[in-house]
Design an enzyme around this catalytic site. Structure first.
Site, mmCIF file in Angstrom:
data_model
loop_
_atom_site.group_PDB
_atom_site.id
_atom_site.type_symbol
_atom_site.label_atom_id
_atom_site.label_comp_id
_atom_site.label_asym_id
_atom_site.label_seq_id
_atom_site.Cartn_x
_atom_site.Cartn_y
_atom_site.Cartn_z
ATOM 1 N N CYS A 146 -2.217 -2.489 7.625
ATOM 2 C CA CYS A 146 -2.109 -3.418 6.496
ATOM 3 C C CYS A 146 -0.815 -4.225 6.515
ATOM 4 O O CYS A 146 -0.804 -5.395 6.123
ATOM 5 C CB CYS A 146 -2.289 -2.659 5.189
ATOM 6 S SG CYS A 146 -3.993 -2.066 5.021
ATOM 7 N N HIS A 197 -10.418 6.999 1.470
ATOM 8 C CA HIS A 197 -9.061 6.872 0.925
ATOM 9 C C HIS A 197 -9.028 5.772 -0.127
ATOM 10 O O HIS A 197 -9.812 4.825 -0.090
ATOM 11 C CB HIS A 197 -8.049 6.542 2.046
ATOM 12 C CG HIS A 197 -8.349 5.246 2.726
ATOM 13 N ND1 HIS A 197 -9.223 5.135 3.772
ATOM 14 C CD2 HIS A 197 -7.915 3.978 2.485
ATOM 15 C CE1 HIS A 197 -9.315 3.878 4.155
ATOM 16 N NE2 HIS A 197 -8.539 3.136 3.376
ATOM 17 N N ASP A 219 0.788 -1.251 0.000
ATOM 18 C CA ASP A 219 0.000 0.000 0.000
ATOM 19 C C ASP A 219 0.822 1.304 0.000
ATOM 20 O O ASP A 219 0.498 2.232 0.755
ATOM 21 C CB ASP A 219 -0.957 0.027 1.204
ATOM 22 C CG ASP A 219 -1.992 -1.074 1.168
ATOM 23 O OD1 ASP A 219 -1.866 -1.990 0.338
ATOM 24 O OD2 ASP A 219 -2.932 -1.018 1.980
ATOM 25 N N LYS A 236 -6.937 -5.085 -2.974
ATOM 26 C CA LYS A 236 -7.654 -5.613 -1.797
ATOM 27 C C LYS A 236 -8.637 -4.572 -1.282
ATOM 28 O O LYS A 236 -8.525 -3.391 -1.632
ATOM 29 C CB LYS A 236 -6.649 -6.001 -0.708
ATOM 30 C CG LYS A 236 -5.812 -4.835 -0.216
ATOM 31 C CD LYS A 236 -4.704 -5.341 0.684
ATOM 32 C CE LYS A 236 -3.863 -4.204 1.242
ATOM 33 N NZ LYS A 236 -4.612 -3.185 1.991
HETATM 34 ZN ZN LIG Z 1 -8.454 1.008 3.426
#
Ligand SMILES: [Zn+2]
Length: 194
Positions: A137, A73, A12, A98
Site C-alpha cells: 500500500c 484483514h 494503513d 480504500k
Molecule cells: Zn487489503
C-alpha cells in the site's frame, strides 16, 4: 514565502497489519512513533494530514477465501480494521477508506478515493508518505501520487515491508525511487534489515 504546500499521508497503520494482527508486518508498530511526530509537526504548521485505511467488505475478492491472495484483514467495522491504539488521533486528520468494494484491492490511497481531489483543493504540491506496508500500500500510494502530479517524499524510517520474498521491501523502495519519489531516511529499515 514561496515554500511548497505539503501534506502527510499515513498509510494503513491498522491492527491487522501490526504484530498480533491477521496480516502482521514484522515490526509494523515501529512506524507509530515517527509518524506521530510527523503528524504533530504537520498539524502544528497547519498542513493537511490524512490517514488511509484498508476497509474491506467480508466478501472481498482480495481475500484468499474468495480467490485473492491475502488472509482476511481489515474488514469494515472490526477491531482488526481499527488504527493502532497508539497512533495519534486529531479531528483535523482526514480518514481515507480504500478497498471498500468486493472487487477492489485498494492498495493505493488514491485508488477509488477522493484523495487527489482533496490535496488539489488544498493546493498541496508535495506529499509525504509512510506507513504499512512498504511493498504494497505504501508503494502503490507513492507511485499513484506521482502519477497524479504530486511531488512525493517516501519516509524510509516510517515504513515496514510484508516481505513475502525477503527482498520485496528493498525492491519496492527502488521502484518508488525510479518512479520519481525522493527517499528520505534510512533504507536499511525499509529493507527489513534493521
Ligand atoms: Zn487489503
Amino acid at each position: 514565502m514561496s515554500e511548497k504546500r505539503k501534506a502527510l499521508v499515513v498509510v494503513d497503520v491498522q491492527n491487522d497489519f501490526c504484530p498480533g494482527g491477521s496480516l502482521a508486518v514484522a515490526n509494523g508498530d515501529e512506524v507509530v512513533a515517527p509518524l506521530n511526530k510527523l503528524m504533530k509537526e504537520f498539524l502544528d504548521r497547519g498542513e493537511p494530514v490524512f490517514k488511509t485505511r484498508d476497509w474491506h467488505p467480508a466478501q472481498a475478492k482480495h481475500f484468499a477465501a474468495n480467490g485473492g491472495m491475502w488472509p482476511i484483514h481489515c474488514v469494515q467495522n472490526t477491531s482488526g480494521a481499527e488504527f493502532h491504539k497508539d497512533l495519534s488521533d486529531d479531528p483535523r486528520i482526514t480518514i481515507i477508506s480504500k478497498g471498500v468494494n468486493e472487487s477492489s484491492d485498494g492498495y493505493s490511497g488514491f485508488d477509488g478515493t477522493n484523495l487527489a481531489q482533496l490535496l488539489r483543493e488544498q493546493d498541496v504540491k508535495e506529499v509525504w508518505v509512510g506507513g504499512l506496508a512498504t511493498d504494497y500500500c505504501v508503494k502503490h500510494t507513492v507511485v499513484d501520487g506521482l502519477r497524479a502530479g504530486f511531488e512525493v517524499k517516501a519516509l524510509a524510517d516510517a515504513m515496514r515491508p510484508v516481505n513475502l520474498k525477503p527482498s520485496d521491501g528493498k525492491q519496492a523502495v527502488e521502484e518508488m525511487r525510479e518512479a520519481g519519489a525522493e527517499i528520505v531516511g534510512s533504507t536499511s529499515k525499509v529493507a527489513g534489515l534493521s
